[in-house]
Structures are given as structure tokens and as C-alpha cells.
Design an enzyme around this catalytic site. Sequence first.
Site, mmCIF file in Angstrom:
data_model
loop_
_atom_site.group_PDB
_atom_site.id
_atom_site.type_symbol
_atom_site.label_atom_id
_atom_site.label_comp_id
_atom_site.label_asym_id
_atom_site.label_seq_id
_atom_site.Cartn_x
_atom_site.Cartn_y
_atom_site.Cartn_z
ATOM 1 N N TYR A 60 -0.120 -26.351 13.073
ATOM 2 C CA TYR A 60 1.072 -26.655 13.859
ATOM 3 C C TYR A 60 0.728 -27.056 15.294
ATOM 4 O O TYR A 60 1.383 -27.919 15.883
ATOM 5 C CB TYR A 60 2.013 -25.451 13.854
ATOM 6 N N ARG B 150 -4.498 -22.518 7.531
ATOM 7 C CA ARG B 150 -4.506 -22.546 6.066
ATOM 8 C C ARG B 150 -4.859 -23.925 5.527
ATOM 9 O O ARG B 150 -4.968 -24.115 4.318
ATOM 10 C CB ARG B 150 -3.144 -22.115 5.525
ATOM 11 N N HIS C 159 4.477 -19.259 13.103
ATOM 12 C CA HIS C 159 4.621 -18.239 12.066
ATOM 13 C C HIS C 159 4.233 -16.880 12.624
ATOM 14 O O HIS C 159 3.434 -16.145 12.041
ATOM 15 C CB HIS C 159 3.792 -18.569 10.833
#
Length: 720
Positions: free
Chosen positions: A259, A313, A250
Site C-alpha cells: 500500500y 504479502r 491494515h
Amino acid sequence: MFARKIIICIFLLVLPRTVEAVSYKELSRIKQNFSVILVPSDTDPFHLKSILSSIVPETEVSDQVVVELHQRYPLNEEKMAFYISSLSDKGAWPDINYEDKKRSGWEPKLHAERILELVKLYYSKQTSYYQSAEVETAIHKALDYWFISKPICLNWWYNQIGIPKTLGTAFVLFEQKLTSKEKKAAISVMENAKFGMTGQNKVWLAGNVMIRALLQNDAGLVKMARDTIVSEIVTGKVEGIKDDWSFHQHGAQQQFGNYGLSFVAGMSFFSGIFSGTSLAFDERQLGIVSTLIDQGYRWTVWRGKMDVSSLGRQLFHHAQVHKALSLAFSASELGGGESSSCASVAHNLLQENYGTMDQNPLIGHKHFWQSDYTIHRRPHWMTSVKMASDRVVGVEMMNGDNMKGFYMADGATYLYQNGDEYLDIFPLWDWRQLPGVTTFQSDGPMPVIQKYHPRNAVSFVGGISNGVQGVSAMEINRAGIKVRKSWIFMDDYVLCLGTGIQADSNLVVTTALEQCHRKGDLKVLQNGIWNQISNQWHAVSSEQRFFHNNVGYITWGDSTSCVAEVAQRSGRWHDVMQMYRPQSVTGDVVSIYLEHGVSPKDKKYQYLILPAVSETAVKNFNLSSIRVLHNDEGAQVVYLKEEKMYCITAYQPISFILTSGCPLDIYTPGIYMLREEGGNCNIWCTDPTQDRDIINLKFNSKEVVIPLTGRKGQTININL
């Protein structure tokens, strides 16, 4: 036209040879590898299954890494019996909300996960259900329900990645039992995944295409998928593995625990799946992944818990434990057990986090210069600082994840000894008082991160390291707050400086020193005696000393308002991560913070963190050994008498005389450490803006020009 025909002919001649390089025998070997890796067995060479079994399984799971970690639990026959007995005639489970609209923690995915569990149960020799007709019937019914109802999630990820990944694994394992109709439907599910995207999303999609190719016995597509997967085992791309051994997704955003961890887990899995075939990972590919673990991930995990600032997150319940353990499994399985170098990296990681050593063997200081992220490790403690700049995205909110983490990259400073100081504290936190962060105090809703890309509007953010000690600095201009911060990391303490605190608001601005679980008493030193703080303590003083859980906190310098408190708090996981059901939890929290008042102008602070010490050591600590020479808008300069070291954050050019009498002129703003030794001066420096081509300074009337080409943001060491 003739040339084009030649090219096409050459392509057609080459293509069959490429396909033939992957024989159908090798496709069978790949499918066998699926079974060996995924079907439960008693093998546990690193005792990781035993560690996992000691952890209570989660009842609500969204994180794919944690989903796959839970698939490693020993088969629970009682739970399997429930799956079989409660399955309806149509093949649905009554406790799953198939109409769920959540974008994270989508409930219909439980149906896919249960199918995979039942398939593993069917092929596992560990239980009485081995090749049971009852289990086989349940699998067919559950598959038929999915194929007929075709559930669709509002989040594309589940449709293209999550569901095909889970069901695809079940399809490969259960392939010999699939009817022709079921196999056709299975391939249709897998066709939701296509080659594309970047980073870990690219790897996930290619892995799903590879599973479809296995079901179709398409050797050429298997190789194409494998080659797409390994194409991401490189460094230096916009997303993926960075040159500093962090991982981005991202955009320019550190994603170690999200990720990046899926990348490591996936590559470890695929290295085992392709083992023993012509598609096996080569030493270069294994070397890159193992180095990512060794030079990146090992630094982020302390005593089996991943640093909060590495979670991204994904602030799930027990995330620190689950992500660390997932990393351990991935490291131990990388290379399919056939690479000695991978095994060595895994051994170190496992010893550091799950061994019996009294102290941590990975000692040092590391600044991830492409991620604005610092780790400092000592034998008995670790601390981290997460920052952001106009280059690096600090944090994201999306799909209902991380709904309160607006300030998580504004200098958040976490300290670990046992490792569980912040474990599952997220529902209890005051998210405006994260340790190390300067911000407004308010009872209003937390700001929402727009488009999950909040950036600090300043480039002066970075750090330096001599391998053992270091300095990090961050200028903040974000969300109505301006401040300049420096952290000085030494062998026995962390010194935190702040200056130029400015805000235009009718809200009080604070800087938090700590906010962690209560472990024992919080005490304050008054008239030479340690007194317990039972609720809230407040004072305005030029020096205050606190002690909690073998950590000392000392504030000194200008007279400052300081608050320390112990409080029982309650909160809901749902308010942080919306996938959870709205249930309250409670716990005792210790917090210490400084108050800078309303609409502060040019306020400052300085405080010391002393980890792994006694009350006596905190009481007797001699502050005169730390000389704060500057803490102003121009620079933060500290002389450490015992280390004989200067630590300098120069926001502007600065000149001063060293203790030896030698003049030092710094012409280039930046971060510096220097130590005079035997008439020489050893200097470590960097340009945190990563914009300049040279660093220019003068030492003892000698002009020094340091080229930065190819080394921007990195620590440069010179000896004068």
C-alpha cells in the site's frame, strides 16, 4: 434556527467561490496532463524506460503497481495486432477467463488493461496505429462488451478501485471519441467508487471519484477529490505515513512495498496531473512525500531490489525488481518535474540503485521504531531484520497472497551484496527456515494466519542506532516458541544472539543462519582447510566456520548441532501466491541452520555473519575481539574490543563493571549501547516496550534519569 440559517447562507456563499477557483480551462489542463503523462513518448531523461525494457514482462500480474509499471513498456505492435485480430464480434478476448472467481489476479481485469493499452496505442505517434480506425473500432467493441456484461469480482477492491482506476484512465484519454451512450456507461462504472476508507484505499477511491468528475466536467467535485487525496499527505495518523517514515495499512503493519508504494506512485502521478493548475501540490505536500522516499524508501532498496521484508504479502515473481523500479519512476516524476528538492531525492535514489558507482553511498543504521523493522547499510552490503510485537502486526495472508509467510516477522534476517540473493526464491524456500528465524521443523502444512493479523504476544521488541551502528532485540512468545534474540550491527559484521529457547513439542526446533540461492561453492573450515560441501554436512561442535558467496558464517560458544547443505529444490509459485498457475520451478539453494533438539529448554546460540569478505578473512577472524559477557534469560551483553563498545539487551535489571573499572547499574530493562571515551560515557538507549516514562540507571555511582515522554521507542543519546 436563525443561527442555522446564517450558517447555511455563509456555506452557499463560500461554495461557488471554491468551485470557481477551479476553472473549466484548468479541467482541460488536467485532462491534457493525463495525455502527456500516459501516452507513450520517446522521452526518457533518467533512462528508466531503457532499464524496464531490459526486463522480460510478466505474463501473470496482480499487483496494481506492477500493472502500472507494465503499462510503461514500449508498445508492442505484435501484441497490439493480436488484441485487434482476436477480439470477437461481441468485444471479448478468447484467452481471458471471464468467469474467473479468484480474489487476486482476477482475469477479467486483463480486459480493462487491454482497453487502456489500445487507447494509448491510438494516441501514440510512435507506431503506425496512430489514430487508426481499426484500433478505434476495437476500443468501442471492447468497451461495449464490458458495459453490457458488467463483470463483478468477489474481491471488492477490483470493483471499486482496480477496474475504475484502469478504465477511468482510458475514459479520460478517449473522452472525445466516446459516444453519449458510452460516456453514460463510463460514468456508471466510475460511480462504483465513493469517498471513504483510510490510507491508500482512501486515495485510490478519491482518485476514481476525481476521474468521474472530469468526465462530468464537475469542477467542484474535482477539487473535493483532490483535497481528499492530499488529506493523506500527513504524518502521525493510525494508518499512512508514520513519524518514523514508514508506512502502515491494515492497522499497525509496515507496508512499504504494498500500500505504501501505491501511495507514493499515486501521489507522484497526481502531482503531475494537477501540475500547472490551482490544484497543484504545494511545497509542504511535496516535501512530505519526498521525505518519505528519502528517509523511508531509500533505505529499503539495494542495487535495484527492494528488501524482501518490505514486500508485505506481495511475494510475486520478480517483485523485488518491479517494486524498486516503480519507486524509481515515482521519485523521478514527483512534482511534475518542477521541484528541485524532489529532483534531488530522485537523483540520490537513482544513483544508488541504477548508477555506476562501485559502492553504496547511503551508509548507516536505521531502526523504524513504529514498525519493528531494522536496516543496516554498509558500502558493499545491506542487512535487514523484520520483527513484530503486541503493538505491530508482522505479516498478513489474504486473497490467496503469502500463503506460506507465517514466520516472516519472527526476526527474519536478510543479507544483500549483489541484491539478487533471494530474488524469486519464494517457491524454493523451506518457509520454516527463513534466515534468522527460530521455529519448529515439520513437513506438514504451514500454519494459516487468521484474520491476517498475527501478533507476537510480547512488547519487548525494538532497536537503537547511533546513525552508523545499532542493536535490535526481540522477545518472542508466539505459536509455541519462546526465545529472546539480539542483533548487533557493526561496520564489518552482524552478531546474532539467542537465549531462552523453549518449546513444548515433539518437533525439532532450529534457528536458520541462511537460506539463499546458491552462488558458487558452500565450504566448511576443517583442520584449517576449506572443504566443499556437496550435499549435506552435519556436526556437533563448539565452533564452525562456513563460507559462501563472499560471506562468512561463524557459530561458536556452547556445543551445538549445525547443518549446512546444498540442494536442488523444486516448488510452485501457486503455493505461495495462489493467483499463479500451478507450474513447478527448480533451483539450487544453500542453507545453514542450528538444531536445538526436541522440546528445548533454555537453549541458546551465538553466530556471526561476515559479509563481503574472503575465505582467508573468515578463517583468520579473531573471535576474542568479541566478548559475550551474558547470553542468558536476564541479559545479552557483548563487549566489542576494537569498537570499545558495550551492546546490551537487558531483559531484567543488571549490574557489571566496565573495562575502565566504573560500575554500571541498569535499573530499567531496555536496549543500550555505550562507549567510554576520555573519562566520559556516551550512551544510546531505548525502552523497547514503549510503555515506560523514564529510563533509570547509575553510572560510576551517579544516578541518571532519562525522560521518555514524546520519545518512546526512539533512540535517546546522552553523554555522562
